[in-house]
Motif scaffolding. Structure first.
Motif, PDB file in Angstrom:
ATOM      1  N   VAL A  65      -5.786  42.514 -40.276  1.00 16.31           N
ATOM      2  CA  VAL A  65      -6.357  41.479 -41.129  1.00 16.31           C
ATOM      3  C   VAL A  65      -5.453  41.297 -42.348  1.00 16.31           C
ATOM      4  CG1 VAL A  65      -8.302  40.806 -42.575  1.00 16.31           C
ATOM      5  CG2 VAL A  65      -8.698  41.982 -40.395  1.00 16.31           C
ATOM      6  N   GLN A  66      -5.120  40.063 -42.617  1.00 26.65           N
ATOM      7  CA  GLN A  66      -4.342  39.765 -43.817  1.00 26.65           C
ATOM      8  C   GLN A  66      -5.176  38.924 -44.764  1.00 26.65           C
ATOM      9  OE1 GLN A  66      -0.710  37.941 -42.385  1.00 26.65           O
ATOM     10  NE2 GLN A  66       0.321  39.925 -42.306  1.00 26.65           N
ATOM     11  N   LEU A  67      -5.094  39.268 -46.037  1.00 25.74           N
ATOM     12  CA  LEU A  67      -5.800  38.530 -47.070  1.00 25.74           C
ATOM     13  C   LEU A  67      -4.781  37.921 -48.013  1.00 25.74           C
ATOM     14  CD1 LEU A  67      -8.606  41.093 -47.966  1.00 25.74           C
ATOM     15  CD2 LEU A  67      -8.812  39.077 -46.515  1.00 25.74           C
ATOM     16  N   GLN A  68      -4.991  36.674 -48.350  1.00 23.12           N
ATOM     17  CA  GLN A  68      -4.092  35.982 -49.274  1.00 23.12           C
ATOM     18  C   GLN A  68      -4.904  35.480 -50.451  1.00 23.12           C
ATOM     19  OE1 GLN A  68      -0.644  35.471 -48.824  1.00 23.12           O
ATOM     20  NE2 GLN A  68      -0.686  34.722 -50.939  1.00 23.12           N
ATOM     21  N   ALA A  69      -4.639  36.050 -51.616  1.00 24.00           N
ATOM     22  CA  ALA A  69      -5.302  35.616 -52.840  1.00 24.00           C
ATOM     23  C   ALA A  69      -4.408  34.642 -53.581  1.00 24.00           C
ATOM     24  CB  ALA A  69      -5.622  36.815 -53.720  1.00 24.00           C
ATOM     25  N   SER A  70      -5.011  33.659 -54.220  1.00 22.67           N
ATOM     26  CA  SER A  70      -4.255  32.672 -54.981  1.00 22.67           C
ATOM     27  C   SER A  70      -5.115  32.134 -56.105  1.00 22.67           C
ATOM     28  CB  SER A  70      -3.805  31.534 -54.062  1.00 22.67           C
ATOM     29  OG  SER A  70      -4.927  30.877 -53.509  1.00 22.67           O
ATOM     30  N   GLY A  71      -4.491  31.354 -56.973  1.00 25.83           N
ATOM     31  CA  GLY A  71      -5.224  30.715 -58.051  1.00 25.83           C
ATOM     32  C   GLY A  71      -5.006  31.320 -59.415  1.00 25.83           C
ATOM     33  N   GLY A  72      -4.279  32.417 -59.477  1.00 24.51           N
ATOM     34  CA  GLY A  72      -4.002  33.021 -60.767  1.00 24.51           C
ATOM     35  C   GLY A  72      -3.040  32.190 -61.582  1.00 24.51           C
ATOM     36  N   GLY A  73      -2.894  32.569 -62.841  1.00 23.07           N
ATOM     37  CA  GLY A  73      -1.974  31.850 -63.704  1.00 23.07           C
ATOM     38  C   GLY A  73      -2.190  32.226 -65.147  1.00 23.07           C
ATOM     39  N   LEU A  74      -1.582  31.448 -66.019  1.00 24.92           N
ATOM     40  CA  LEU A  74      -1.683  31.651 -67.452  1.00 24.92           C
ATOM     41  C   LEU A  74      -2.686  30.659 -68.028  1.00 24.92           C
ATOM     42  CD1 LEU A  74      -0.691  32.892 -70.136  1.00 24.92           C
ATOM     43  CD2 LEU A  74       1.131  31.150 -70.125  1.00 24.92           C
ATOM     44  N   ARG A 120      -9.989  29.404 -61.043  1.00 22.35           N
ATOM     45  CA  ARG A 120     -10.719  29.657 -59.809  1.00 22.35           C
ATOM     46  C   ARG A 120      -9.790  30.369 -58.838  1.00 22.35           C
ATOM     47  NH1 ARG A 120     -12.706  25.671 -54.985  1.00 22.35           N
ATOM     48  NH2 ARG A 120     -14.700  26.687 -54.487  1.00 22.35           N
ATOM     49  N   LEU A 121     -10.129  31.576 -58.502  1.00 25.22           N
ATOM     50  CA  LEU A 121      -9.353  32.331 -57.533  1.00 25.22           C
ATOM     51  C   LEU A 121      -9.884  32.082 -56.132  1.00 25.22           C
ATOM     52  CD1 LEU A 121      -8.989  35.775 -59.336  1.00 25.22           C
ATOM     53  CD2 LEU A 121      -7.630  33.691 -59.617  1.00 25.22           C
ATOM     54  N   SER A 122      -8.977  32.066 -55.182  1.00 27.82           N
ATOM     55  CA  SER A 122      -9.339  31.895 -53.780  1.00 27.82           C
ATOM     56  C   SER A 122      -8.756  33.027 -52.965  1.00 27.82           C
ATOM     57  CB  SER A 122      -8.802  30.559 -53.246  1.00 27.82           C
ATOM     58  OG  SER A 122      -9.343  29.475 -53.953  1.00 27.82           O
ATOM     59  N   CYS A 123      -9.420  33.340 -51.880  1.00 27.64           N
ATOM     60  CA  CYS A 123      -8.943  34.387 -50.971  1.00 27.64           C
ATOM     61  C   CYS A 123      -9.237  33.922 -49.553  1.00 27.64           C
ATOM     62  CB  CYS A 123      -9.643  35.701 -51.265  1.00 27.64           C
ATOM     63  SG  CYS A 123      -9.234  37.039 -50.121  1.00 27.64           S
ATOM     64  N   VAL A 124      -8.208  33.911 -48.727  1.00 27.28           N
ATOM     65  CA  VAL A 124      -8.382  33.512 -47.333  1.00 27.28           C
ATOM     66  C   VAL A 124      -8.022  34.690 -46.449  1.00 27.28           C
ATOM     67  CG1 VAL A 124      -6.050  32.549 -47.202  1.00 27.28           C
ATOM     68  CG2 VAL A 124      -7.809  31.796 -45.584  1.00 27.28           C
ATOM     69  N   ALA A 125      -8.817  34.885 -45.411  1.00 26.98           N
ATOM     70  CA  ALA A 125      -8.592  35.982 -44.473  1.00 26.98           C
ATOM     71  C   ALA A 125      -8.062  35.432 -43.164  1.00 26.98           C
ATOM     72  CB  ALA A 125      -9.877  36.747 -44.234  1.00 26.98           C
ATOM     73  N   SER A 126      -7.256  36.227 -42.520  1.00 25.13           N
ATOM     74  CA  SER A 126      -6.633  35.765 -41.284  1.00 25.13           C
ATOM     75  C   SER A 126      -7.550  35.845 -40.083  1.00 25.13           C
ATOM     76  CB  SER A 126      -5.371  36.590 -41.011  1.00 25.13           C
ATOM     77  OG  SER A 126      -5.705  37.962 -40.845  1.00 25.13           O
ATOM     78  N   ARG A 127      -8.634  36.590 -40.180  1.00 28.76           N
ATOM     79  CA  ARG A 127      -9.542  36.733 -39.044  1.00 28.76           C
ATOM     80  C   ARG A 127     -10.947  36.319 -39.437  1.00 28.76           C
ATOM     81  NH1 ARG A 127      -9.055  42.610 -36.659  1.00 28.76           N
ATOM     82  NH2 ARG A 127     -11.068  41.938 -35.833  1.00 28.76           N
ATOM     83  N   ARG A 128     -11.426  35.245 -38.834  1.00 33.20           N
ATOM     84  CA  ARG A 128     -12.727  34.689 -39.199  1.00 33.20           C
ATOM     85  C   ARG A 128     -13.855  35.664 -38.921  1.00 33.20           C
ATOM     86  NH1 ARG A 128     -13.961  28.752 -37.336  1.00 33.20           N
ATOM     87  NH2 ARG A 128     -12.370  28.453 -38.919  1.00 33.20           N
TER      88      ARG A 128
END
Length: 124
Positions: free
Chosen positions: A1-10, A18-26
């Motif tokens: 399973v891979q998780l990808q978090a995004s949405g960070g910043g300054l 708003r942070l998002s996280c998507v998983a590779s396996r539903r």
């Protein structure tokens, strides 16, 4: 399973991200609790928020309660963390994680998979 978090910043204090996280396996994300943790420079990783497999139950650290909101969309394989009224002390790398069971937890040992993290920096 891979998780990808995004949405960070300054962002400036008082702002929102708003942070998002998507998983590779539903099947994993739809049947398991999910959590967000964070690690500030020089500090240990700490619990931020968690959500149960259907989204009915949520947990928050006292430090973010009332400012952060966790949610999920199992159809999209996504978990979100809406962060409002950000403070400089919220500065950290934020990690999403897949729980070992249906319910979220405050304890890192209850999570089986971790994403790589996304950096949130809040300036004063």
């Amino acid at each position: 399973v891979q998780l990808q978090a995004s949405g960070g910043g300054l962002v400036q204090a008082g702002g929102s991200l708003r942070l998002s996280c998507v998983a590779s396996r539903r099947t994993v994300i739809s049947n398991n609790g999910m959590g967000w943790f964070r690690q500030a420079p020089g500090k240990e990783r700490e619990f931020v928020s968690a959500i149960s497999w259907k989204g009915a139950g949520t947990l928050y650290a006292d430090s973010v309660k009332g400012r952060f909101t966790i949610s999920r969309d199992n159809a999209k394989n996504m978990v979100y963390l809406q962060m409002n009224s950000l403070k400089p002390e919220d500065t950290a790398i934020y990690y999403c994680a897949v729980g070992r069971g249906n319910w979220g937890s405050r304890y890192a040992t209850m999570y089986a998979y971790w994403g790589q993290g996304t950096l949130v920096t809040v300036s004063s």
